[in-house]
Design an enzyme around this catalytic site. Structure first.
Site, short mmCIF file in Angstrom:
data_model
loop_
_atom_site.label_atom_id
_atom_site.label_comp_id
_atom_site.label_asym_id
_atom_site.label_seq_id
_atom_site.Cartn_x
_atom_site.Cartn_y
_atom_site.Cartn_z
N TYR A 156 0.95 -1.36 0.05
CA TYR A 156 -0.15 0.04 0.05
C TYR A 156 0.73 1.15 0.16
O TYR A 156 0.70 2.14 -0.76
CB TYR A 156 -1.00 -0.15 1.11
N LYS A 160 1.38 4.14 -3.01
CA LYS A 160 1.01 5.59 -2.66
C LYS A 160 2.12 6.47 -3.04
O LYS A 160 1.93 7.39 -3.51
CB LYS A 160 0.58 5.78 -1.21
N1 LIG Z 1 -9.45 6.73 4.87
C1 LIG Z 1 -8.44 7.01 5.14
O1 LIG Z 1 -8.12 7.00 6.37
C2 LIG Z 1 -7.31 7.26 3.92
C3 LIG Z 1 -6.30 7.75 4.36
C4 LIG Z 1 -5.27 8.05 3.28
C5 LIG Z 1 -5.45 7.60 1.96
N2 LIG Z 1 -6.83 7.23 1.67
C6 LIG Z 1 -6.99 7.13 0.39
O2 LIG Z 1 -8.27 7.62 -0.28
C7 LIG Z 1 -8.89 6.95 -1.05
C8 LIG Z 1 -10.20 6.90 -0.98
O3 LIG Z 1 -10.62 5.87 0.16
P1 LIG Z 1 -11.68 6.01 1.09
O4 LIG Z 1 -11.12 6.36 2.57
O5 LIG Z 1 -12.81 6.76 0.61
O6 LIG Z 1 -12.05 4.30 1.46
P2 LIG Z 1 -13.46 3.74 0.75
O7 LIG Z 1 -13.24 2.14 1.06
O8 LIG Z 1 -14.80 4.27 1.57
O9 LIG Z 1 -13.53 3.88 -0.62
C9 LIG Z 1 -12.65 3.49 -1.82
C10 LIG Z 1 -13.59 3.30 -2.99
O10 LIG Z 1 -12.99 2.88 -4.06
C11 LIG Z 1 -13.65 1.83 -4.66
N3 LIG Z 1 -12.63 0.78 -5.49
C12 LIG Z 1 -11.93 -0.08 -4.79
N4 LIG Z 1 -11.40 -0.86 -5.91
C13 LIG Z 1 -11.86 -0.31 -7.00
C14 LIG Z 1 -11.77 -0.66 -8.60
N5 LIG Z 1 -10.88 -1.53 -8.69
N6 LIG Z 1 -12.20 0.17 -9.48
C15 LIG Z 1 -13.20 1.18 -9.07
N7 LIG Z 1 -13.34 1.40 -7.76
C16 LIG Z 1 -12.87 0.72 -6.57
C17 LIG Z 1 -14.38 0.97 -3.54
O11 LIG Z 1 -15.48 0.35 -4.11
C18 LIG Z 1 -14.70 2.17 -2.77
O12 LIG Z 1 -16.06 2.66 -2.97
C19 LIG Z 1 -8.18 5.72 -1.23
O13 LIG Z 1 -7.02 5.70 -2.25
C20 LIG Z 1 -7.41 5.51 0.13
O14 LIG Z 1 -6.39 5.00 -0.03
C21 LIG Z 1 -7.63 7.07 2.64
#
Ligand SMILES: NC(=O)c1ccc[n+]([C@@H]2O[C@H](COP(=O)([O-])OP(=O)(O)OC[C@H]3O[C@@H](n4cnc5c(N)ncnc54)[C@H](O)[C@@H]3O)[C@@H](O)[C@H]2O)c1
Length: 253
Positions: A156, A160
């Site tokens: 991961y 990133k």
């Molecule tokens: N939540 C946190 O603490 C956090 C921190 C840093 C970075 N992020 C990043 O933010 C972004 C959004 O994550 P989030 O927190 O909203 O999580 P989340 O799980 O709520 O949303 C992620 C979405 O991506 C979709 N997804 C997964 N695989 C996919 C694919 N192959 N094609 C299309 N869609 C797909 C999922 O169905 C989901 O709806 C991600 O890249 C995550 O790594 C999140």
């Protein structure tokens, strides 16, 4: 609320949940026409209902961002529906904690495929459209895990970090044609993905990224990240290009 995106067209991946959904809501509230894609069709339905209930102009479709062909079709559908494309936001992402020796080749391929491949496919598919109108803009979601190594999230973290230089490289290559591309790097945000980032009893290292912001227990809400993404995509950030905006409540400070 300002309406910085009136009649602009915004394409959001991962729009069926969390940060992607909140980002779509933010852009719609600021006047944009929003197209949301996600591998989760049900999530897309919920997001579209929320956007339309709030008076927004929105469409969307199921799309697995690992497939270049599926992404091309979704971008074409966006342009056919709304007449062009101004802003691309890559919020689709997967990840979670696991001991390094537990990560399989399939886990590696899936994580890189969604987190890096997805951003690559969407940027390639969207580029001609983004360049066709003034102010083309890309915001990719990295993470604090991009800025340092992350015990128990090696792939991961690598994915990133890859997004950061993918974005910087695109920013440099297209700057002279008026396009901007930036990353946002959130710390802990209250979304479903956090369920996968729970420390386990057999982890020897301290996990500081998600668990130790300077104000203990502080988590951002998805809308906080949506607001920062809208800022990066707006003319308010017109001199910000190839940057990584930390949105981690000071965790890495
Ligand atoms: N939540 C946190 O603490 C956090 C921190 C840093 C970075 N992020 C990043 O933010 C972004 C959004 O994550 P989030 O927190 O909203 O999580 P989340 O799980 O709520 O949303 C992620 C979405 O991506 C979709 N997804 C997964 N695989 C996919 C694919 N192959 N094609 C299309 N869609 C797909 C999922 O169905 C989901 O709806 C991600 O890249 C995550 O790594 C999140």
């Amino acid at each position: 609320m300002d309406a910085r995106f009136t009649d602009r067209v915004v394409f959001v991946t991962g729009g069926g949940s969390g940060i992607g959904r909140a980002t779509a809501q933010r852009f719609a509230a600021e006047g944009a026409k929003v197209f949301v894609v996600d591998v989760n069709r049900e999530g897309i339905g919920e997001t579209l209902a929320l956007l339309r209930q709030a008076g927004g102009t929105a469409a969307g479709d199921a799309c697995d961002v690992r497939s270049a062909e599926a992404v091309r079709a979704a971008v074409a559908e966006t342009v056919a529906t709304f007449g062009g494309l101004d802003v691309l936001v890559n919020a689709a992402g997967i990840g979670g904690f696991a001991r390094f020796e537990e990560i399989t080749a399939a886990d590696y391929a899936r994580t890189m495929g969604v987190n890096v491949g997805g951003a690559f496919h969407t940027m390639q598919a969207a580029m001609t459209h983004l360049l066709a109108r003034p102010g083309g803009n890309i915001v990719n979601i990295a993470s604090t895990a991009a800025m340092r190594g992350t015990a128990y999230a090696a792939v991961y973290s690598a994915s990133k970090a890859a997004i950061v230089n993918l974005t910087r490289s695109v920013a440099l290559e297209f700057a002279s044609r008026g396009l901007r591309a930036n990353c946002i790097a959130p710390g802990g945000v209250r979304t479903p993905i956090l369920r996968n980032f729970m420390p386990r009893g057999d982890f020897e290292q301290l996990l500081i990224d998600y668990t130790r912001p300077p104000v203990p227990g502080a988590f951002a809400e998805p809308g906080d990240i949506g607001a920062a993404i809208a800022f990066l995509a707006s003319d308010d950030a017109r001199v910000i290009n190839g940057a990584v905006l930390l949105a981690d409540m000071g965790t890495l400070a």
